[in-house]
Design a protein around this motif. Sequence first.
Motif, PDB file in Angstrom:
ATOM      1  N   SER A   1      30.939 -54.806  29.730  1.00  0.00           N
ATOM      2  CA  SER A   1      31.820 -55.970  29.768  1.00  0.00           C
ATOM      3  C   SER A   1      33.294 -55.593  29.637  1.00  0.00           C
ATOM      4  O   SER A   1      34.161 -56.376  29.999  1.00  0.00           O
ATOM      5  N   ASP A   2      33.582 -54.405  29.146  1.00  0.00           N
ATOM      6  CA  ASP A   2      34.964 -53.944  29.046  1.00  0.00           C
ATOM      7  C   ASP A   2      35.251 -52.828  30.052  1.00  0.00           C
ATOM      8  O   ASP A   2      36.159 -52.041  29.852  1.00  0.00           O
ATOM      9  N   ALA A   3      34.484 -52.789  31.139  1.00  0.00           N
ATOM     10  CA  ALA A   3      34.642 -51.713  32.122  1.00  0.00           C
ATOM     11  C   ALA A   3      35.519 -52.150  33.286  1.00  0.00           C
ATOM     12  O   ALA A   3      35.422 -53.268  33.782  1.00  0.00           O
ATOM     13  N   ASP A   4      36.385 -51.240  33.699  1.00  0.00           N
ATOM     14  CA  ASP A   4      37.180 -51.384  34.911  1.00  0.00           C
ATOM     15  C   ASP A   4      36.583 -50.427  35.930  1.00  0.00           C
ATOM     16  O   ASP A   4      36.487 -49.224  35.675  1.00  0.00           O
ATOM     17  N   VAL A   5      36.166 -50.954  37.080  1.00  0.00           N
ATOM     18  CA  VAL A   5      35.538 -50.153  38.124  1.00  0.00           C
ATOM     19  C   VAL A   5      36.568 -49.920  39.222  1.00  0.00           C
ATOM     20  O   VAL A   5      37.098 -50.872  39.802  1.00  0.00           O
ATOM     21  N   VAL A   6      36.859 -48.645  39.498  1.00  0.00           N
ATOM     22  CA  VAL A   6      37.844 -48.272  40.506  1.00  0.00           C
ATOM     23  C   VAL A   6      37.141 -47.468  41.592  1.00  0.00           C
ATOM     24  O   VAL A   6      36.683 -46.356  41.352  1.00  0.00           O
ATOM     25  N   VAL A   7      37.049 -48.046  42.790  1.00  0.00           N
ATOM     26  CA  VAL A   7      36.427 -47.360  43.924  1.00  0.00           C
ATOM     27  C   VAL A   7      37.517 -46.547  44.610  1.00  0.00           C
ATOM     28  O   VAL A   7      38.496 -47.096  45.115  1.00  0.00           O
ATOM     29  N   THR A   8      37.331 -45.219  44.615  1.00  0.00           N
ATOM     30  CA  THR A   8      38.398 -44.310  45.043  1.00  0.00           C
ATOM     31  C   THR A   8      38.271 -43.827  46.480  1.00  0.00           C
ATOM     32  O   THR A   8      39.023 -42.954  46.897  1.00  0.00           O
ATOM     33  N   ASP A   9      37.333 -44.394  47.235  1.00  0.00           N
ATOM     34  CA  ASP A   9      37.195 -44.028  48.650  1.00  0.00           C
ATOM     35  C   ASP A   9      36.568 -45.215  49.364  1.00  0.00           C
ATOM     36  O   ASP A   9      35.461 -45.628  49.041  1.00  0.00           O
ATOM     37  N   HIS A  10      37.292 -45.788  50.323  1.00  0.00           N
ATOM     38  CA  HIS A  10      36.754 -46.966  51.019  1.00  0.00           C
ATOM     39  C   HIS A  10      36.114 -46.614  52.356  1.00  0.00           C
ATOM     40  O   HIS A  10      35.801 -47.496  53.141  1.00  0.00           O
ATOM     41  N   HIS A  11      35.896 -45.320  52.601  1.00  0.00           N
ATOM     42  CA  HIS A  11      35.264 -44.890  53.855  1.00  0.00           C
ATOM     43  C   HIS A  11      33.815 -44.439  53.670  1.00  0.00           C
ATOM     44  O   HIS A  11      33.147 -44.149  54.650  1.00  0.00           O
ATOM     45  N   ARG A  12      33.343 -44.364  52.455  1.00  0.00           N
ATOM     46  CA  ARG A  12      31.989 -43.874  52.208  1.00  0.00           C
ATOM     47  C   ARG A  12      30.949 -44.889  52.671  1.00  0.00           C
ATOM     48  O   ARG A  12      31.136 -46.100  52.503  1.00  0.00           O
ATOM     49  N   PRO A  13      29.846 -44.441  53.252  1.00  0.00           N
ATOM     50  CA  PRO A  13      28.826 -45.372  53.748  1.00  0.00           C
ATOM     51  C   PRO A  13      28.164 -46.185  52.638  1.00  0.00           C
ATOM     52  O   PRO A  13      27.651 -47.274  52.887  1.00  0.00           O
ATOM     53  N   GLU A  14      28.213 -45.703  51.401  1.00  0.00           N
ATOM     54  CA  GLU A  14      27.586 -46.406  50.280  1.00  0.00           C
ATOM     55  C   GLU A  14      28.488 -47.474  49.675  1.00  0.00           C
ATOM     56  O   GLU A  14      28.142 -48.096  48.670  1.00  0.00           O
TER      57      GLU A  14
END
Length: 165
Positions: free
Chosen positions: A69-82
């Motif tokens: 609940s206190d986590a910040d999720v940062v996606v560092t690559d927007h080209h990955r198939p997943e």
Amino acid sequence: MTDPACGVAHGLAAEQPAGRVLVAVFDSPVAGVLLRCSPELGFRIVLLDPDPARGAGVLAFDDLPEDLSDADVVVTDHHRPELGEVLRDALARPVRWVGVMGNPRHEGPHVAALAALGVPPEEVARVHRPIGLDIGSRTPAEIALSTLAGLLADRNGRSGAPHGR
């Protein structure tokens, strides 16, 4: 009484906020900088990458502790198939914040990827893009710095705007 900020400027240790987790998704150059710098700023950091060949240790959100609940999720690559699957799984957890790197002049690929997985538009809208403060970032270190600055401003209840504005 001495101003606590003044004491920090003179080398006294500041009290670090507890509990905030930063989940860096995908092993990338930006994630590498986040891994090095986040602990100094009071974040517990976890690297999540669904590709076991990358050796991240955490392959899915199910491998993380239950309370995010206190986590910040940062996606560092927007080209990955997943991308779609990882974001779908992040949005299904009670995380505090989700963001994806990307150019603000183009719709992010996460929108179509999440729609194709049947994620409702109101959930897709929870994904912040671009992430961080607008400092003209171009390098992985600059992107990580802008991201961390934005998360710090949020954590401290600030706008991230320059002083005096």
